[in-house]
Design an enzyme around this catalytic site. Structure first.
Site, PDB file in Angstrom:
ATOM      1  N   ARG A  99       1.078  81.332  39.459  1.00 40.65           N
ATOM      2  CA  ARG A  99       1.250  81.002  38.043  1.00 40.65           C
ATOM      3  C   ARG A  99       2.563  81.540  37.510  1.00 40.65           C
ATOM      4  O   ARG A  99       2.727  81.753  36.311  1.00 40.65           O
ATOM      5  CB  ARG A  99       0.088  81.557  37.220  1.00 40.65           C
ATOM      6  CG  ARG A  99      -0.141  83.039  37.387  1.00 40.65           C
ATOM      7  CD  ARG A  99      -1.248  83.519  36.498  1.00 40.65           C
ATOM      8  NE  ARG A  99      -1.577  84.901  36.802  1.00 40.65           N
ATOM      9  CZ  ARG A  99      -2.245  85.689  35.983  1.00 40.65           C
ATOM     10  NH1 ARG A  99      -2.638  85.241  34.822  1.00 40.65           N
ATOM     11  NH2 ARG A  99      -2.530  86.923  36.323  1.00 40.65           N
ATOM     12  N   ASP A 260       0.679  92.833  47.576  1.00 41.02           N
ATOM     13  CA  ASP A 260       1.476  91.802  46.912  1.00 41.02           C
ATOM     14  C   ASP A 260       1.840  92.200  45.493  1.00 41.02           C
ATOM     15  O   ASP A 260       2.544  91.453  44.803  1.00 41.02           O
ATOM     16  CB  ASP A 260       0.737  90.458  46.915  1.00 41.02           C
ATOM     17  CG  ASP A 260      -0.643  90.539  46.284  1.00 41.02           C
ATOM     18  OD1 ASP A 260      -1.513  91.205  46.872  1.00 41.02           O
ATOM     19  OD2 ASP A 260      -0.856  89.953  45.209  1.00 41.02           O
TER      20      ASP A 260
END
Length: 504
Positions: A99, A260
């Protein structure tokens, strides 16, 4: 802004877009999905100044369209990047900018800066998500990014916050928003993990290309090392340790320290279910999705260490032709982390006590205070701030709100202050000078959950004034700001029921 100054011209910006050298398989050109009926909620003049942009840059022609994922400015080259990672300790496989959209990289007086949109719609890495961000989480990220910068903690920045009436389904239907973020780089540990784990038949050319890119642009001092990957890991370990020490010193809980979500530049990145400690509880879990407490406050130093080992594993193919020897080299490089962390934590915590010398018994003095804070969860921010009013002669502080009022066992705290006063006298501490030093490192204001919640509730009714007020207050966290005393008060009882998750 000076009325005689030339108008900000987006066409004059120099977009260098070095990431364009890392196209497939690293990034995919991607247009955003424009927010319908976008509107500005807040902008950060300080973040704009870092880019060399004027305070009114957002009024430039096409600015709202460009930064709400509509028509890019000339020179922007939007891409989404791919990465993988370990989430809650488990290998999650391919992830990526699901996103987020990297608009491009612009040249600035502070050096190249990437500009990224969060909440800009679907990308090839959205998996089953909608690629959107909701207003509540976007407000939290905007405020905390700039609050952390105000605290002097390495972080990505938030340039602007944009709202929209777009309905977005989470636990309930909410409205969409976009955070405009900037950083020297948004590269993460997970980028290296991806190109190690997805190498085919031992072909690590993509991993090597990524390493060369990061070293060339972000860690150039590692270029001449015998094993650049090893030198880079040591530098990342040092930066990560400094960042973690800064988090722990102000009571910041990240909430979701997956690989991440760790930056190769040692920046705080991805503000999701974060929180600042109210009452001091080392086992505090700020993410109610973290059922095992993996990312509890006290666990953060160890989790960063675990994540660095995961990064080291991904770098083994680039640290020598013999895997066992490569792993040993990388393991030695990781030694930079505990050494730096210990030194940085000591430096920060003893500065919080106002001490300028090191003497026998200092560690015990610090540990005993924190143990007493933890017994009844004394307010973390207020205890440290009020300690600045203690006097070296042992007399009572001349303040209507002394630190002792924050403790249940007042006798125990008073006994500790006798030792603290003696310690101050042992180094000839001058009250006024020490108070100034302590107030420069112990913030009066942090982004407490209840403050963010009040701003969110008002924003959801269309009133963004509290977002803007908090942004201004948190940009000066060490200043007294007596007219903003409500933002430094103990949290209300209802704040204990607030829960934050990864659902944004």
């Amino acid at each position: 802004m000076n009325a005689d100054a030339p108008a900000f011209d987006p066409l004059a910006l120099r977009w260098i877009n070095r990431h364009a050298r890392l196209q497939a398989p690293f990034a995919t050109p991607q247009a955003g999905e424009a927010l319908p009926a976008p509107h500005w909620i807040a902008t950060s003049e300080a973040a704009a100044a870092e880019l060399g942009w004027p305070a009114d840059w957002w009024q430039a022609p096409g600015a709202l369209e460009a930064f709400s994922a509509g028509t890019p400015w000339p020179g922007m080259a939007p891409v989404a990047t791919v990465y993988s990672g370990h989430q809650f300790g488990q290998w999650a496989g391919q992830l990526g900018d699901g996103r987020a959209l990297l608009l491009g990289e612009v040249d600035t007086p502070a050096g190249p800066r990437e500009i990224q949109l969060k909440g800009s719609g679907r990308t090839p890495y959205s998996r089953r998500g909608d690629g959107r961000a909701v207003l509540r989480s976007s407000i939290r990220e905007f405020l905390c990014s700039e609050a952390m910068h105000g605290l002097g903690i390495p972080t990505t920045r938030a340039l602007a916050l944009i709202g929209s009436p777009l309905p977005v389904q989470r636990e309930r239907v909410e409205t969409g928003a976009i955070v405009v973020r900037t950083a020297p780089s948004f590269l993460r540990f997970g980028h290296f993990e991806h190109f190690c784990h997805h190498a085919r038949a031992g072909d690590y050319r993509a991993l090597q290309q990524l390493l060369d890119f990061v070293i060339e642009h972000h860690h150039p001092a590692c270029r001449e090392a015998e094993f650049p990957a090893v030198a880079m890991l040591a530098e990342i370990a040092r930066r990560t340790a400094e960042m973690i020490a800064a988090w722990q010193s102000v009571g910041f809980c990240h909430g979701v320290m997956n690989t991440d979500n760790l930056s190769v530049l040692g920046l705080t990145i991805d503000y999701g279910p974060f929180g600042f400690l109210d009452g001091f509880d080392p086992q505090h879990i700020c993410n109610h999705s973290d059922h095992q407490g993996r990312y509890a406050f006290a666990q953060q130093p160890q989790i960063a260490w675990w994540n660095l080992h995961a990064l080291a594993q991904a770098l083994v193919p680039l640290a020598g032709s013999v895997p066992e020897e490569a792993a040993e080299r990388l393991g030695e490089a990781l030694g930079a982390y505990p050494d730096t962390l210990q030194a940085a934590m000591g430096r920060r915590m003893f500065a919080k006590l106002g001490l300028t010398t090191h003497q026998d018994g200092d560690r015990e003095l610090l540990d005993d205070l924190m143990r007493e804070m933890a017994r009844y969860r004394a307010d973390h921010t207020l205890v440290w701030r009020r300690l600045a009013d203690q006097r070296a002669d042992g007399s009572a502080p001349a303040t209507p709100e002394p630190a002792r009022d924050l403790f249940v066992d007042i006798a125990a705290f008073d006994a500790w202050t006798v030792r603290y006063a003696a310690r101050m006298r042992a180094e000839g501490s001058v009250d006024a000078e020490r108070r100034a030093r302590m107030n420069a490192v112990n913030p009066r204001f942090v982004l407490r959950n209840h403050l963010a919640e009040i701003a969110i509730q008002r924003a959801e009714r269309g009133d963004f004034s509290e977002v803007q007020r908090l942004h201004a207050v948190l940009s000066r966290p060490f200043d007294e700001q007596p007219d903003q005393a409500d933002c430094a008060a103990l949290p209300p009882d209802w704040a204990q029921t607030l829960a934050v998750s990864c659902s944004s």
